[in-house]
Design an enzyme around this catalytic site. Structure first.
Site, PDB file in Angstrom:
ATOM      1  N   CYS A   1     -91.376  22.153 -66.094  1.00 44.58           N
ATOM      2  CA  CYS A   1     -91.744  21.179 -67.124  1.00 44.58           C
ATOM      3  C   CYS A   1     -92.270  21.832 -68.405  1.00 44.58           C
ATOM      4  CB  CYS A   1     -92.757  20.176 -66.578  1.00 44.58           C
ATOM      5  SG  CYS A   1     -94.337  20.871 -66.027  1.00 44.58           S
TER       6      CYS A   1
ATOM      7  N   HIS B   1     -98.683  18.301 -65.060  1.00 44.53           N
ATOM      8  CA  HIS B   1     -97.280  18.088 -65.409  1.00 44.53           C
ATOM      9  C   HIS B   1     -97.240  17.625 -66.854  1.00 44.53           C
ATOM     10  CE1 HIS B   1     -93.057  17.223 -64.760  1.00 44.53           C
ATOM     11  NE2 HIS B   1     -93.228  16.023 -65.290  1.00 44.53           N
TER      12      HIS B   1
ATOM     13  N   HIS C   1     -88.829  14.599 -69.322  1.00 36.54           N
ATOM     14  CA  HIS C   1     -89.521  15.658 -68.568  1.00 36.54           C
ATOM     15  C   HIS C   1     -88.585  16.240 -67.518  1.00 36.54           C
ATOM     16  CE1 HIS C   1     -90.509  13.346 -64.749  1.00 36.54           C
ATOM     17  NE2 HIS C   1     -89.959  12.431 -65.526  1.00 36.54           N
TER      18      HIS C   1
END
Length: 177
Positions: free
Chosen positions: A85, A136, A148
């Site tokens: 990510c 994240h 993402h």
């Protein structure tokens, strides 16, 4: 519809027996809003202007999505064979906006200015707490959707309001106007 952060705090404050947590969360919220609910970026920071409309930012992000859609998640990955990510965000900001970002989610979480959930704009970084020490990151598009790298489907678009992300929303940060 309440912004995700407001809904998250409301849900967490409704748990019985969490009085110490409630006090700490209330103090944290007061510190964040600082008595001024109209300001969306806290604390005030000088953000560079790229001279792009929100529509152009969204168009650039969607073109990145088309190019990378479905590329699998790989921890530490930085290529089309697999990417994580923070590398995806780093690469996207460099390729689409000419902005160099640090490599890790933790480093990226300290950039720019904090944005209230109700003030999100295309290009804002969205952060989630996915574990005790795990974070994240994604890039906000519009209408609670963000770009993402999912560990299960790779590069994708998800909604902050989906139960998994909703429960884990941490913060949003703006890097440019």
């Amino acid at each position: 519809m309440k912004p995700p952060l407001t809904r998250t705090l409301t849900r967490k404050l409704s748990r019985p027996g969490d009085s110490a947590v409630i006090v700490l969360l209330a103090l944290a919220v007061l510190a964040l809003v600082g008595g001024c609910g109209r300001q969306t970026v806290e604390p005030p920071v000088r953000l560079p202007s790229l001279g792009l409309s929100q529509a152009e930012v969204k168009t650039r992000l969607l073109s990145q999505y088309v190019t990378w859609q479905g590329v699998p998640y790989r921890n530490g990955g930085q290529s089309r064979k697999g990417i994580d990510c923070s590398a995806f965000v780093q690469l996207t900001y460099q390729q689409k906006f000419g902005i160099k970002l640090p490599r890790t989610t933790w480093q990226q979480a300290g950039l720019g200015g904090l944005v209230a959930g109700s003030g999100l704009r295309p290009g804002d970084l969205i952060f989630f707490k996915t574990g005790w020490n795990d974070r994240h990151i994604g890039i906000y598009l519009e209408k609670y959707r963000f770009l993402h790298v999912s560990t299960t489907v790779g590069v994708t678009i998800s909604k902050i309001t989906d139960p998994y992300w909703y429960e884990r929303y941490w913060q949003a940060r703006r890097l440019f106007n």
